[in-house]
Design a protein around this motif. Sequence first.
Motif, PDB file in Angstrom:
ATOM      1  N   LEU A  68       0.828  -1.209   0.000  1.00 19.08           N
ATOM      2  CA  LEU A  68       0.000   0.000   0.000  1.00 19.08           C
ATOM      3  C   LEU A  68       0.864   1.262   0.000  1.00 19.08           C
ATOM      4  CD1 LEU A  68      -2.953  -0.966   2.377  1.00 19.08           C
ATOM      5  CD2 LEU A  68      -2.792  -1.164  -0.112  1.00 19.08           C
ATOM      6  N   LYS A  69       1.979   1.257   0.718  1.00 18.37           N
ATOM      7  CA  LYS A  69       2.888   2.413   0.708  1.00 18.37           C
ATOM      8  C   LYS A  69       3.466   2.632  -0.681  1.00 18.37           C
ATOM      9  CE  LYS A  69       4.210   2.422   5.544  1.00 18.37           C
ATOM     10  NZ  LYS A  69       5.105   1.893   6.549  1.00 18.37           N
ATOM     11  N   GLU A  70       3.833   1.558  -1.351  1.00 19.40           N
ATOM     12  CA  GLU A  70       4.357   1.643  -2.717  1.00 19.40           C
ATOM     13  C   GLU A  70       3.298   2.225  -3.658  1.00 19.40           C
ATOM     14  OE1 GLU A  70       6.748   1.424  -5.984  1.00 19.40           O
ATOM     15  OE2 GLU A  70       7.373   1.092  -3.923  1.00 19.40           O
ATOM     16  N   VAL A  71       2.060   1.755  -3.515  1.00 15.73           N
ATOM     17  CA  VAL A  71       0.945   2.248  -4.327  1.00 15.73           C
ATOM     18  C   VAL A  71       0.748   3.746  -4.091  1.00 15.73           C
ATOM     19  CG1 VAL A  71      -1.578   2.168  -4.525  1.00 15.73           C
ATOM     20  CG2 VAL A  71      -0.241   0.049  -4.572  1.00 15.73           C
ATOM     21  N   ALA A  72       0.746   4.172  -2.833  1.00 15.07           N
ATOM     22  CA  ALA A  72       0.522   5.585  -2.485  1.00 15.07           C
ATOM     23  C   ALA A  72       1.644   6.477  -2.998  1.00 15.07           C
ATOM     24  CB  ALA A  72       0.369   5.745  -0.973  1.00 15.07           C
ATOM     25  N   SER A  73       2.823   5.912  -3.186  1.00 15.00           N
ATOM     26  CA  SER A  73       3.934   6.715  -3.699  1.00 15.00           C
ATOM     27  C   SER A  73       3.765   7.000  -5.195  1.00 15.00           C
ATOM     28  CB  SER A  73       5.275   6.018  -3.441  1.00 15.00           C
ATOM     29  OG  SER A  73       5.439   4.915  -4.308  1.00 15.00           O
ATOM     30  N   ARG A  74       2.917   6.206  -5.873  1.00 18.65           N
ATOM     31  CA  ARG A  74       2.711   6.390  -7.317  1.00 18.65           C
ATOM     32  C   ARG A  74       1.448   7.179  -7.641  1.00 18.65           C
ATOM     33  NH1 ARG A  74       4.035   0.706  -7.424  1.00 18.65           N
ATOM     34  NH2 ARG A  74       1.835   0.284  -7.772  1.00 18.65           N
ATOM     35  N   LYS A  75       0.347   6.813  -6.985  1.00 16.15           N
ATOM     36  CA  LYS A  75      -0.944   7.467  -7.256  1.00 16.15           C
ATOM     37  C   LYS A  75      -1.646   7.731  -5.945  1.00 16.15           C
ATOM     38  CE  LYS A  75      -2.134   6.527 -11.925  1.00 16.15           C
ATOM     39  NZ  LYS A  75      -2.309   5.323 -12.687  1.00 16.15           N
ATOM     40  N   HIS A  76      -2.490   8.749  -5.950  1.00 13.34           N
ATOM     41  CA  HIS A  76      -3.162   9.137  -4.711  1.00 13.34           C
ATOM     42  C   HIS A  76      -4.654   8.825  -4.717  1.00 13.34           C
ATOM     43  CE1 HIS A  76       0.651  10.812  -3.752  1.00 13.34           C
ATOM     44  NE2 HIS A  76       0.602  11.589  -4.803  1.00 13.34           N
ATOM     45  N   VAL A  98      -5.861   2.533   6.894  1.00 15.21           N
ATOM     46  CA  VAL A  98      -6.025   3.904   7.413  1.00 15.21           C
ATOM     47  C   VAL A  98      -4.775   4.734   7.090  1.00 15.21           C
ATOM     48  CG1 VAL A  98      -6.255   5.292   9.515  1.00 15.21           C
ATOM     49  CG2 VAL A  98      -7.719   3.297   9.177  1.00 15.21           C
ATOM     50  N   ALA A  99      -3.591   4.131   7.192  1.00 15.34           N
ATOM     51  CA  ALA A  99      -2.352   4.835   6.832  1.00 15.34           C
ATOM     52  C   ALA A  99      -2.361   5.187   5.341  1.00 15.34           C
ATOM     53  CB  ALA A  99      -1.135   3.983   7.163  1.00 15.34           C
ATOM     54  N   LEU A 100      -2.856   4.265   4.506  1.00 11.60           N
ATOM     55  CA  LEU A 100      -2.987   4.538   3.071  1.00 11.60           C
ATOM     56  C   LEU A 100      -3.922   5.719   2.846  1.00 11.60           C
ATOM     57  CD1 LEU A 100      -2.642   3.771   0.037  1.00 11.60           C
ATOM     58  CD2 LEU A 100      -4.620   2.263   0.353  1.00 11.60           C
ATOM     59  N   LEU A 101      -5.056   5.724   3.523  1.00  7.29           N
ATOM     60  CA  LEU A 101      -6.013   6.818   3.395  1.00  7.29           C
ATOM     61  C   LEU A 101      -5.369   8.146   3.786  1.00  7.29           C
ATOM     62  CD1 LEU A 101      -8.959   7.750   2.864  1.00  7.29           C
ATOM     63  CD2 LEU A 101      -9.386   7.351   5.294  1.00  7.29           C
ATOM     64  N   ARG A 102      -4.630   8.150   4.882  1.00  8.56           N
ATOM     65  CA  ARG A 102      -3.967   9.374   5.363  1.00  8.56           C
ATOM     66  C   ARG A 102      -2.990   9.907   4.306  1.00  8.56           C
ATOM     67  NH1 ARG A 102      -1.736   7.491  10.036  1.00  8.56           N
ATOM     68  NH2 ARG A 102      -3.770   7.622  11.005  1.00  8.56           N
ATOM     69  N   GLU A 103      -2.169   9.012   3.739  1.00 10.65           N
ATOM     70  CA  GLU A 103      -1.199   9.423   2.715  1.00 10.65           C
ATOM     71  C   GLU A 103      -1.900   9.973   1.475  1.00 10.65           C
ATOM     72  OE1 GLU A 103       2.216   9.728   2.721  1.00 10.65           O
ATOM     73  OE2 GLU A 103       1.754   9.472   4.833  1.00 10.65           O
ATOM     74  N   CYS A 104      -2.947   9.305   1.045  1.00  5.77           N
ATOM     75  CA  CYS A 104      -3.680   9.750  -0.143  1.00  5.77           C
ATOM     76  C   CYS A 104      -4.358  11.095   0.093  1.00  5.77           C
ATOM     77  CB  CYS A 104      -4.704   8.698  -0.566  1.00  5.77           C
ATOM     78  SG  CYS A 104      -3.941   7.212  -1.253  1.00  5.77           S
ATOM     79  N   LYS A 105      -4.962  11.265   1.280  1.00  5.22           N
ATOM     80  CA  LYS A 105      -5.642  12.534   1.595  1.00  5.22           C
ATOM     81  C   LYS A 105      -4.649  13.704   1.637  1.00  5.22           C
ATOM     82  CE  LYS A 105     -10.024  11.382   2.573  1.00  5.22           C
ATOM     83  NZ  LYS A 105     -11.193  11.985   1.958  1.00  5.22           N
ATOM     84  N   LYS A 106      -3.415  13.453   2.117  1.00  9.46           N
ATOM     85  CA  LYS A 106      -2.399  14.507   2.144  1.00  9.46           C
ATOM     86  C   LYS A 106      -2.142  15.054   0.750  1.00  9.46           C
ATOM     87  CE  LYS A 106       0.581  12.817   5.810  1.00  9.46           C
ATOM     88  NZ  LYS A 106       1.913  12.245   6.041  1.00  9.46           N
ATOM     89  N   ALA A 107      -2.272  14.190  -0.255  1.00  7.46           N
ATOM     90  CA  ALA A 107      -2.017  14.581  -1.643  1.00  7.46           C
ATOM     91  C   ALA A 107      -3.327  14.836  -2.398  1.00  7.46           C
ATOM     92  CB  ALA A 107      -1.216  13.492  -2.340  1.00  7.46           C
ATOM     93  N   ARG A 108      -4.387  15.137  -1.648  1.00  8.05           N
ATOM     94  CA  ARG A 108      -5.712  15.415  -2.196  1.00  8.05           C
ATOM     95  C   ARG A 108      -6.318  14.244  -2.966  1.00  8.05           C
ATOM     96  NH1 ARG A 108      -6.524  20.918  -1.514  1.00  8.05           N
ATOM     97  NH2 ARG A 108      -4.632  22.168  -1.434  1.00  8.05           N
TER      98      ARG A 108
END
Length: 114
Positions: A37-45, A66-76
């Motif tokens: 999930l961290k790898e995914v969030a580093s590519r797309k939000h 939830v951590a994935l959601l937080r990372e994605c929300k930071k990048a809108r």
Amino acid sequence: MAESMIDIHVEDLKRVELVRVSGRIDSSNAAEFDNVLKEVASRKHNVVLEMSGVDYISSAGLRAIVALLRECKKARGDVRLANPSERVVEVLALAGLDSLFGVYENEAAAVGSF
């Protein structure tokens, strides 16, 4: 007891990363799930988690999404759930996290919501 099995497939679509997960997400494999999930969030939000085949999710698995959601929300961006199993819905509700995620009845609806 045998080690729990988890199957994760990531598909890169135009606007979204589609992550299909099946099996058990527990303490023996939650770190692997979290790393994907961290790898995914580093590519797309914008991420869709297809979880119809998940028959168990532990608190460690919940922390990962939830951590994935937080990372994605930071990048809108956002995380949406496609066709989560009854067990996933039940655990999210018990943890009070069900209102954080948009839930769609299938992949097409979830991907199309972005």
